[in-house]
Design a protein around this motif. Sequence first.
Motif: not given
Length: 72
Positions: A14-20, A42-46, A51-59
């Motif tokens: 989920s978005d929240e899990d990705v942010f955590e 590498a994990r941070i980059a992934l 995040i960028e793919s879930r929120f296009p244009g919002q970085l």
Amino acid sequence: MDIDEFATNVEKMSDEDVFELMVALEQASEADGNRTDTDIVARIALVETEIESRFPGQLLAPFKQWKLTGKS
């Protein structure tokens, strides 16, 4: 867990899990002895890419906002 398996798991979160996860990775990268750990980088980059793919244009704006609002 190898990096490919990690990437697959991140896509399913989920978005929240990705942010955590991003917070945990940031903390790990700042911990003594891990500053140059290429696996963490590498994990941070992934996670950033996810995040960028879930929120296009919002970085990383949604992640930064989530951190500022108390990680709701």
